[in-house]
Scaffold this motif. Structure first.
Motif: not given
Length: 164
Positions: A1-13
């Motif tokens: 199942m797909t989940s969409i969320r705002r990016a977090r700072e830890s997602d930068v890499p």
């Protein structure tokens, strides 16, 4: 199942990793100059000017959408310009891209924005067909122009002639 969320700072890499994968897909593997520091500043700095959403499932991050607000002088309201939409090849067809675009469309509707727009390479038939299936239409009456590299530096550095 797909989940969409705002990016977090830890997602930068992982966002940078996906940008590099997108560059390979678009046949420009050596074109990405962006650094993690630049992405972090643009997305999470003092005055963020770029926004991102992440698509994930049980297998982790599968794609992203990176966008910024634009403005329509004719409509008098903002819109969204989608700079990048990318889903990993092994995850395509699972609804991640559609969920990302729906999230942006919902954001536009909720905020009274007039449009969501983006560019697609003319050879990218799978993406073009996908966008058409959503009801998106090409803007054939417009051509995109870009001033970049040496031409930008030359034009931007030139001192205009004074007129009397």
């Amino acid at each position: 199942m797909t989940s969409i969320r705002r990016a977090r700072e830890s997602d930068v890499p992982v966002i940078l990793e996906l940008i590099r994968e997108l560059a390979v897909y678009e046949k420009e593997p050596d074109a990405v100059k962006t650094t993690e520091k630049q992405l972090q500043q643009a997305l999470f700095g003092e005055n963020p000017s770029v926004f991102a959403h992440i698509a994930e499932d049980d297998g982790g991050v599968q794609g992203f959408a990176l966008w910024f607000r634009n403005f329509s002088t004719w409509e008098g309201v903002h819109g969204i310009y989608l700079e990048d939409l990318y889903v990993r090849p092994e995850s395509r067809g699972a609804g991640h891209g559609k969920a990302l675009l729906r999230t942006l469309a919902q954001h536009a509707v909720e905020n009274g924005y007039a449009r969501v727009e983006w560019a697609v390479l003319n050879w990218n038939e799978p993406s073009i067909n996908f966008y058409r299936s959503l009801g998106a239409l090409p803007q054939d009456e417009w051509s995109t122009f870009r001033l970049t590299g040496p031409a930008l530096r030359e034009f931007g550095s030139a001192v205009p002639a004074r007129t009397a």
